[in-house]
Structures are given as C-alpha cells and as structure tokens.
Design a protein around this motif. Sequence first.
Motif, PDB file in Angstrom:
ATOM      1  N   ASN A 185       0.750  -1.140  -0.027  1.00 46.19           N
ATOM      2  CA  ASN A 185       0.091  -0.070   0.091  1.00 46.19           C
ATOM      3  C   ASN A 185       0.993   1.062   0.139  1.00 46.19           C
ATOM      4  O   ASN A 185       0.535   2.140  -0.553  1.00 46.19           O
ATOM      5  N   GLU A 186       2.172   1.313   0.826  1.00 43.90           N
ATOM      6  CA  GLU A 186       2.817   2.426   0.665  1.00 43.90           C
ATOM      7  C   GLU A 186       3.658   2.500  -0.522  1.00 43.90           C
ATOM      8  O   GLU A 186       3.723   3.704  -1.153  1.00 43.90           O
ATOM      9  N   LEU A 187       3.973   1.438  -1.041  1.00 45.69           N
ATOM     10  CA  LEU A 187       4.434   1.617  -2.459  1.00 45.69           C
ATOM     11  C   LEU A 187       3.700   2.257  -3.704  1.00 45.69           C
ATOM     12  O   LEU A 187       4.139   2.951  -4.197  1.00 45.69           O
ATOM     13  N   LYS A 188       2.334   1.994  -3.531  1.00 45.28           N
ATOM     14  CA  LYS A 188       1.484   2.681  -4.296  1.00 45.28           C
ATOM     15  C   LYS A 188       1.342   4.151  -4.316  1.00 45.28           C
ATOM     16  O   LYS A 188       0.721   4.805  -5.147  1.00 45.28           O
ATOM     17  N   THR A 189       1.811   4.789  -2.949  1.00 49.26           N
ATOM     18  CA  THR A 189       1.779   5.924  -2.655  1.00 49.26           C
ATOM     19  C   THR A 189       2.570   6.708  -3.654  1.00 49.26           C
ATOM     20  O   THR A 189       2.330   7.963  -4.030  1.00 49.26           O
ATOM     21  N   GLY A 190       3.838   6.090  -4.297  1.00 44.14           N
ATOM     22  CA  GLY A 190       4.700   7.082  -5.088  1.00 44.14           C
ATOM     23  C   GLY A 190       5.635   7.764  -4.015  1.00 44.14           C
ATOM     24  O   GLY A 190       6.331   8.660  -4.749  1.00 44.14           O
ATOM     25  N   ASN A 191       5.636   7.708  -2.721  1.00 45.60           N
ATOM     26  CA  ASN A 191       6.428   8.657  -1.990  1.00 45.60           C
ATOM     27  C   ASN A 191       7.835   8.069  -1.526  1.00 45.60           C
ATOM     28  O   ASN A 191       8.469   8.670  -1.035  1.00 45.60           O
ATOM     29  N   TYR A 192       7.899   6.725  -2.357  1.00 40.22           N
ATOM     30  CA  TYR A 192       9.460   6.094  -2.175  1.00 40.22           C
ATOM     31  C   TYR A 192      10.399   6.088  -3.471  1.00 40.22           C
ATOM     32  O   TYR A 192       9.663   5.723  -4.255  1.00 40.22           O
ATOM     33  N   PHE A 193      11.421   6.513  -3.165  1.00 42.70           N
ATOM     34  CA  PHE A 193      12.467   6.462  -4.366  1.00 42.70           C
ATOM     35  C   PHE A 193      12.948   5.094  -4.517  1.00 42.70           C
ATOM     36  O   PHE A 193      13.334   4.571  -5.707  1.00 42.70           O
ATOM     37  N   GLY A 194      12.990   4.174  -3.373  1.00 46.48           N
ATOM     38  CA  GLY A 194      13.578   2.742  -3.733  1.00 46.48           C
ATOM     39  C   GLY A 194      13.470   1.970  -2.782  1.00 46.48           C
ATOM     40  O   GLY A 194      12.933   2.372  -1.416  1.00 46.48           O
ATOM     41  N   ILE A 195      13.675   0.761  -2.537  1.00 50.21           N
ATOM     42  CA  ILE A 195      13.801  -0.375  -1.706  1.00 50.21           C
ATOM     43  C   ILE A 195      14.947  -1.164  -1.763  1.00 50.21           C
ATOM     44  O   ILE A 195      15.509  -1.428  -2.716  1.00 50.21           O
ATOM     45  N   LEU A 196      15.622  -1.434  -0.617  1.00 51.01           N
ATOM     46  CA  LEU A 196      16.978  -2.121  -0.313  1.00 51.01           C
ATOM     47  C   LEU A 196      16.399  -3.414   0.446  1.00 51.01           C
ATOM     48  O   LEU A 196      16.190  -3.324   1.576  1.00 51.01           O
ATOM     49  N   VAL A 197      16.676  -4.386  -0.452  1.00 51.39           N
ATOM     50  CA  VAL A 197      16.264  -5.825   0.102  1.00 51.39           C
ATOM     51  C   VAL A 197      17.579  -6.274   0.712  1.00 51.39           C
ATOM     52  O   VAL A 197      18.533  -6.327  -0.031  1.00 51.39           O
ATOM     53  N   THR A 198      17.263  -6.831   1.871  1.00 49.43           N
ATOM     54  CA  THR A 198      18.540  -7.178   2.658  1.00 49.43           C
ATOM     55  C   THR A 198      18.637  -8.514   2.917  1.00 49.43           C
ATOM     56  O   THR A 198      19.705  -9.159   3.768  1.00 49.43           O
TER      57      THR A 198
END
Length: 241
Positions: free
Chosen positions: A163-176
């Motif tokens: 749901n947060e990703l769909k907001t478009g508020n994030y530049f990227g994701i770092l998968v650890t």
Amino acid sequence: MIRMLITTRPENKTVKPLEHGCIKTVNFPLTRIVYTIPEDRIREDFLGFHPDVLVFTSIAGSSRFLQAVDPSELKKCRIFCIGDVTAIPFRNAGLDCNVPSPKTSIGLASAIQENCAGGTRIMVARSSSGSPVLMNELSGRSYEVAEIRLYDLEENVATELGNELKTGNYFGILVTSSMEARIFGKILHSMNIDTKEIGLKVFAIGDPTASALRNMGIGTDPPEGDSDIETLVKAISDTYC
C-alpha cells in the motif's frame, strides 16, 4: 530533496534510520526472528564441541551467541564474520574478528580455507534458513564442522508495504536477504505492483539477494551491495543524490 529508501530488515532486529546525502531510510520488516534454542543450550553445545573457529553470518546470530557465552571463553577461538556489522558485538567485547572480502558466503568460506589447516574444528552459528553455500564449501574440506541453528526467520508478508509503494512516496527499496526478496516478490504479485511502472529503484544487499530478486522477475538497480547496509546506503547516495 530527501529521497525515502525502504529497508526490509527483521521486525525485532535493532533498526535505526540511516541518512546519507539525500537518502533517508524507513524500515518495513518482511521477516521476524524467532529464537529456537535457549542460551544454556548454546553454551552447552559450544563447550561440548570445543571449536577452534567460530563463524557468524548475521548480527542477530553474533548478538545471540554473546548472550549465551561470555567473551572470556572465546579468547582461544578465531572468529570469522561475514561483514563488519556482524562483527560489531565481538569487537565491542574486545575480541578480534576476521571479515572477508568479498563479504559473501563464498568470500567467508575462502577466508576460512586460506587461514585454517585441515582438522580445524569449526562451529557455524546462524539461522536455520541460511544459504547452503557456506556449509557445502566447508564440508568439502578436511575440517570438523558443526552447525548450530540459533534462530528461525518467519515470513511477515506485510501488505502495508504494498500500500505504501502505491503512494509513490518512495525512491527505492533495499532488500537485505534472499528470503526477503522472495517475500517482496509475493507482495508485488499479490497486489499487482510493477516496480518499473511506479518508478521504484530496487537495490540488493549482495549477489545472493540480487539473484533471488531476479528469480522472482524483479530487476535490480546499481549499485549492488557487499553485505554491509550502511556502505550500500552511502553508495546509493553517491550515485543518486
């Protein structure tokens, strides 16, 4: 302008936001740590095997081990850690650690093989979901190898992340981790999210995680990490800020 970068570290691991340049992190955990054996059993197994070498692949494992075994009991052991973060608890206790380059399972195995003679007693302390690469590399040599599984990682399929990703508020994701990569893929599939369509950069902490993401059909972006999250966040900042 601040660019928000999601990290995916376990919910009960100590996680502090990181900031480098224009990058600021926020954590959405995709796994949770479940400790599987009590501290007295960890110490009992350590004393019973009497290892020459201890090997750790995460700070969750190294921290848990030091809760069970006093640092004074480790002075005769050589300690190998997959990365500098994993080594922090031992270094804080005044113990030396060997950290390989590259900071991967293969790099860790190679460092051990280069520094340990045949017959060395090696204890690998890690999660039950650890990559088989390390154990395969060590078991093929003339070492005495014991594995102690300190904890499990359980899935946390967090739809709030989607749901947060769909907001478009994030530049990227770092998968650890590779396990997190697979969970992330499940979320994207179940919520019909395409990272390219929403303009989300996807970064991997290391090559095994990058491979797991690609196997889920998720493309990755440069730079790729070397098992150290702070170094990777800095590299992302240097590249995109």
